[in-house]
Design an enzyme around this catalytic site. Structure first.
Site, short mmCIF file in Angstrom:
data_model
loop_
_atom_site.label_atom_id
_atom_site.label_comp_id
_atom_site.label_asym_id
_atom_site.label_seq_id
_atom_site.Cartn_x
_atom_site.Cartn_y
_atom_site.Cartn_z
N TRP A 192 0.85 -1.20 0.00
CA TRP A 192 0.00 0.00 0.00
C TRP A 192 0.89 1.26 0.00
O TRP A 192 1.89 1.33 0.71
CB TRP A 192 -0.92 -0.01 1.24
CG TRP A 192 -1.64 1.30 1.38
CD1 TRP A 192 -2.70 1.72 0.65
CD2 TRP A 192 -1.31 2.36 2.28
NE1 TRP A 192 -3.06 2.99 1.03
CE2 TRP A 192 -2.22 3.41 2.03
CE3 TRP A 192 -0.32 2.53 3.25
CZ2 TRP A 192 -2.19 4.61 2.72
CZ3 TRP A 192 -0.28 3.73 3.95
CH2 TRP A 192 -1.22 4.75 3.68
N ASP A 359 -15.00 13.09 -2.30
CA ASP A 359 -14.52 11.76 -1.92
C ASP A 359 -15.36 11.18 -0.79
O ASP A 359 -16.49 11.60 -0.54
CB ASP A 359 -13.02 11.86 -1.59
CG ASP A 359 -12.25 10.60 -1.91
OD1 ASP A 359 -12.29 9.67 -1.08
OD2 ASP A 359 -11.62 10.53 -2.99
N ARG A 436 -10.15 -2.46 7.72
CA ARG A 436 -10.65 -1.09 7.69
C ARG A 436 -12.12 -1.06 8.14
O ARG A 436 -12.94 -0.37 7.55
CB ARG A 436 -10.49 -0.45 6.30
CG ARG A 436 -10.30 1.06 6.37
CD ARG A 436 -10.40 1.73 5.02
NE ARG A 436 -10.11 3.15 5.15
CZ ARG A 436 -10.56 4.08 4.33
NH1 ARG A 436 -11.32 3.77 3.31
NH2 ARG A 436 -10.26 5.33 4.53
N LYS A 469 -15.48 7.89 -8.82
CA LYS A 469 -14.28 7.20 -8.35
C LYS A 469 -14.76 5.92 -7.68
O LYS A 469 -15.47 5.97 -6.67
CB LYS A 469 -13.52 8.09 -7.37
CG LYS A 469 -12.27 7.45 -6.78
CD LYS A 469 -11.51 8.47 -5.94
CE LYS A 469 -10.39 7.87 -5.15
NZ LYS A 469 -9.76 8.85 -4.24
N ASP A 471 -13.95 2.82 -5.65
CA ASP A 471 -12.89 2.37 -4.76
C ASP A 471 -13.13 0.95 -4.27
O ASP A 471 -14.24 0.41 -4.38
CB ASP A 471 -12.83 3.34 -3.56
CG ASP A 471 -11.43 3.48 -2.99
OD1 ASP A 471 -10.59 2.60 -3.25
OD2 ASP A 471 -11.20 4.46 -2.26
N MET A 472 -12.10 0.34 -3.70
CA MET A 472 -12.19 -1.03 -3.15
C MET A 472 -11.04 -1.17 -2.16
O MET A 472 -9.89 -1.22 -2.57
CB MET A 472 -12.03 -2.00 -4.32
CG MET A 472 -12.35 -3.44 -4.04
SD MET A 472 -10.96 -4.34 -3.34
CE MET A 472 -11.51 -6.00 -3.55
N ASP A 539 -2.01 5.86 -3.07
CA ASP A 539 -2.35 6.79 -1.99
C ASP A 539 -1.14 7.58 -1.54
O ASP A 539 -1.27 8.47 -0.69
CB ASP A 539 -2.95 6.02 -0.79
CG ASP A 539 -4.44 5.78 -0.97
OD1 ASP A 539 -5.03 6.39 -1.89
OD2 ASP A 539 -5.02 5.00 -0.20
C1 GLA Z 1 -8.85 4.96 -0.41
C2 GLA Z 1 -8.47 5.76 -1.62
C3 GLA Z 1 -8.29 7.22 -1.25
C4 GLA Z 1 -9.55 7.73 -0.61
C5 GLA Z 1 -9.92 6.88 0.59
C6 GLA Z 1 -11.25 7.27 1.15
O1 GLA Z 1 -7.78 4.84 0.47
O2 GLA Z 1 -7.33 5.25 -2.23
O3 GLA Z 1 -7.96 7.97 -2.38
O4 GLA Z 1 -10.57 7.75 -1.55
O5 GLA Z 1 -9.98 5.50 0.25
O6 GLA Z 1 -11.62 6.51 2.23
#
Ligand code: GLA
Length: 716
Positions: A192, A359, A436, A469, A471-472, A539
């Site tokens: 990560w 976000d 998480r 966006k 996400d996962m 990230d």
């Molecule tokens: C992940 C994404 C980030 C953000 C967070 C939000 O870590 O990679 O860019 O969107 O989730 O919880």
């Protein structure tokens, strides 16, 4: 062109830059086996002959060295194989012989799976060879597509049970290629916030392999490997790339035997895969894209960039310039309301930003990461005017509006989990391990897929949303489903379910720009790019860290897919202080955006940001679509450099990592420019392409830590 010489028993796929040869070998009275005997620079039909080593072994020993195109376990080929097939008594029981073949114009579609495509029939040609097992009735249709103007071959296999008994697949990889000689293996490893570091492992007489068994292609290994002749480099020598068009568990193995023959095989990860093939059933393995380059790694990467940008990515945004965005994550995290968002948005609009992305944290009770995933309902305590009011005001500023989702997940503290505790992956009687603070929805189930389609679509329909966006943010554990199927199928069924969901949503909202994400770059793979033409790269937004991450990512993926944002200084992940110029010049190497509180920047930095935005607007046709070449690697030196070239201009970016007293930047010689062309810099100095490539230029880099330099030459 594909030629088939039945008499001599070979198939030759060729164009002006590459040849692939498959040959049939008679195995006693049993039938003809399929071998893959050559892939490299173009040869003639008359050059095709069986490899000489076939004479040196008795028939059983021979099986350990033959370059099988579709090797199968249990028959004396002891190298990593493509197939492992069990009969109903658990015996490894299958053997494949040639039955028929077909040559088709264009490229057939892969049902339910992402794949490269041909837009018309003369762009590509496909050879489909059917192999069959006379005992079990198993058939394997091996498919090879050669693109007319590329050194890429897309390969896959489809398995059909035409027998009367159920078979079990314990391995069903996508493709196997064999190369004579020894090869270094290059792969992209990480974790990560530290994705796609380049590692080159010298040739070794062993099996080297990378894999994921996390449910996503993962941060740890990208589903990509390059094989390089030991003397090959970025600019010179022979290389092969193997890239799997898949987003879940995979394995790619490189096996060198004691004779110095290298086998490359890759596909689904047999550690987490099992599939029951009932009589009449078909199983389609994902596609692998294998590339040959005689011009080093850059040649290989450019082939992938061209193919993936134009014949893997699809839809409205494929060829369009991507908007400059501002994302509020690192500006506010969960702590925002309508007014705070509008304050950032107003500054962004004044500076020329084109898209505002809201976000995580806009839904349910989500004020931290402990709750609400699955409850895709706006939180009006935070957003007093709702999504609709916010979207309207943002559009009123002349910007588009985008939204974050994490649709494959559920928080145990959510209405969704209370209503459907059986909807997550779980094994009855075992604990449900949270990561998480969340669990993974069971995307193998149609009812769960439908819920996700409806929940996301309802929001997208409720107001003007121009970008998503997706996400996962966790890996699989305790993989089990209430779906009444062989449980070894769930990992792959999850991915098929996800692909169905993505296909439905992206086709229902064709003008929405989708960007995928998985805790940064944990699912940066060609499978995702088929549905969503850009990916959040990492990230880690520190500019220097990003030099490594973006360099590694560019081995296989085009700049137009690489999300790259200017974030705050000191950086939030590692506290490094860098100038806004450096941060901007690094982000210019990908899909440009901002991820900081613009309303809190100094007037001087805001002035620089304004200039940056107009520079990016001016250059993005070249940086999104031009030919990208790596010039200096941060993994090998204190500098990084790359260039973008199209018919309009050349853009050169050079970066110094650490400064040293009395040190000067190296002379940079540009590469692969068209010959006999004049280029003019901003001071009206004209240089020939020959001068730029042979004499080069010494970049005027400041002798300071973390400094960047850009030079633009317009074509005369
Ligand atoms: C992940 C994404 C980030 C953000 C967070 C939000 O870590 O990679 O860019 O969107 O989730 O919880």
């Amino acid at each position: 062109m594909i030629t088939c010489n039945k008499g001599k028993g070979f198939f030759h796929l060729s164009n002006s830059s590459v040849s692939l040869v498959l040959q049939l070998r008679q195995d006693g009275d049993m039938g003809q086996e399929l071998l893959q005997t050559y892939f490299g620079s173009p040869i003639h039909d008359g050059d095709v002959s069986l490899p000489s080593y076939s004479d040196h072994f008795s028939n059983d020993g021979l099986r350990t060295v033959l370059p099988y195109a579709c090797p199968i376990d249990g028959l004396g080929d002891y190298r990593p194989s493509m197939l492992r097939v069990m009969d109903s008594s658990g015996r490894r029981n299958a053997e494949l012989f040639y039955e028929s073949h077909q040559i088709a114009p264009g490229k057939p579609v892969l049902d339910g799976l992402p794949a490269t495509y041909a837009e018309n029939e003369d762009e590509a040609e496909t050879l489909l060879i059917t192999l069959g097992d006379p005992v079990t009735g198993l058939k394997a249709v091996c498919s090879y597509t050669l693109f007319a103007s590329s050194t890429a071959v897309a390969a896959n296999v489809k398995l059909i049970n035409s027998g009367t008994e159920a078979l079990t697949l314990e391995n069903a990889a996508s493709a196997c290629f064999t190369f004579e000689g020894r090869y270094d293996m290059l792969h992209l490893h990480g974790t990560w916030a530290h994705e796609r570091n380049v590692e080159r492992i010298p040739a070794a007489r062993m099996t080297r392999q990378i894999e994921s068994c996390r449910g996503a292609s993962g941060h740890e290994h990208n589903p990509f490997v390059a094989l390089m002749r030991p003397e090959a480099s970025e600019a010179y020598g022979e290389c092969y790339g193997f890239s799997l068009v898949y987003s879940g568990d995979f394995r790619i193995a490189v096996d060198e035997n004691c004779f110095g023959t290298t086998r490359l095989v890759g596909g689904l990860n047999p550690r987490t895969f099992r599939w029951t093939l009932k009589p009449g059933d078909c199983f389609q393995a994902p596609e692998a894209v294998v590339v040959y380059s005689s011009n080093g790694l850059n040649g290989m990467s450019q082939t992938y960039h061209q193919l993936y940008r134009s014949r893997l990515c699809r839809g409205y945004w494929r060829d369009r310039e991507r908007p400059i965005l501002i994302n509020n994550w690192e500006a506010t995290y969960f702590d925002f309301n309508h007014e705070r968002i509008m304050k950032i948005a107003k500054t962004a609009a004044e500076l020329g930003v084109e898209l505002f992305v809201l976000d995580d944290g806009w839904f349910g009770q989500r004020n931290d990461d402990h709750s609400s995933l699955g409850d895709w309902v706006v939180n009006t305590k935070k957003l007093s005017k709702g999504l609709e009011g916010l979207s309207e005001e943002i559009h009123g500023l002349g910007m588009n509006f985008g939204l974050w989702f994490e649709p494959e997940m559920v928080s145990p503290r959510s209405d969704l989990y209370n209503a459907h505790p059986d909807w997550c992956l779980h094994i009855p009687g075992r604990r449900r391990t949270e990561a998480r603070h969340q669990l993974t929805l069971d995307m193998s189930r149609k009812d769960v897929q439908d819920y996700v389609i409806n929940a996301v679509s309802a929001i997208l329909r409720s107001t003007q949303i121009d970008y998503v966006k997706w996400d996962m943010n966790r890996s699989f554990m305790e993989v089990g489903s209430e779906l009444p199927v062989e449980q070894g199928e769930i990992v792959h069924r999850y991915m098929l379910g996800l692909y169905r969901v993505l296909a439905e949503i992206t086709s229902a909202f064709p003008k929405v720009l989708f960007e995928s994400c998985a805790s940064g770059g944990g699912r940066f793979d060609p499978g995702m790019l088929y549905y969503m033409p850009q990916t959040w790269t990492s990230d880690d937004t520190d500019a220097v860290e990003r030099l490594y991450i973006q360099y590694g990512t560019s081995l296989c993926y085009p700049a137009s897919t690489i999300g790259a944002h200017v974030s705050a200084s000191p950086n939030h992940q590692i506290k490094r202080v860098t100038s806004v110029e450096m941060r901007g010049l690094v982000a210019l190497g990908g899909n440009f955006g901002y991820e900081l509180d613009l309303s809190a920047q100094s007037p001087e930095d805001l002035e620089k940001i304004k200039e940056q935005i107009s520079l990016v607007k001016n250059l993005r046709s070249t940086t999104n679509k031009g030919v990208f070449t790596r010039l200096l690697s941060p993994f090998d030196s204190n500098f990084a450099a790359w260039q973008f070239v199209d018919e309009k201009r050349v853009v050169l970016c050079v970066y110094r990592i650490l400064a040293h007293p009395a040190s000067s930047a190296p002379v940079i010689r540009l590469r692969n420019l068209p010959l006999g062309v004049s280029y003019r810099d901003e001071n009206h100095r004209v240089l020939s392409s020959e001068a730029l490539m042979n004499i080069g230029i010494r970049p005027e880099l400041k002798n300071e830590d973390f400094s960047g330099f850009i030079q633009i030459w317009e074509r005369e």
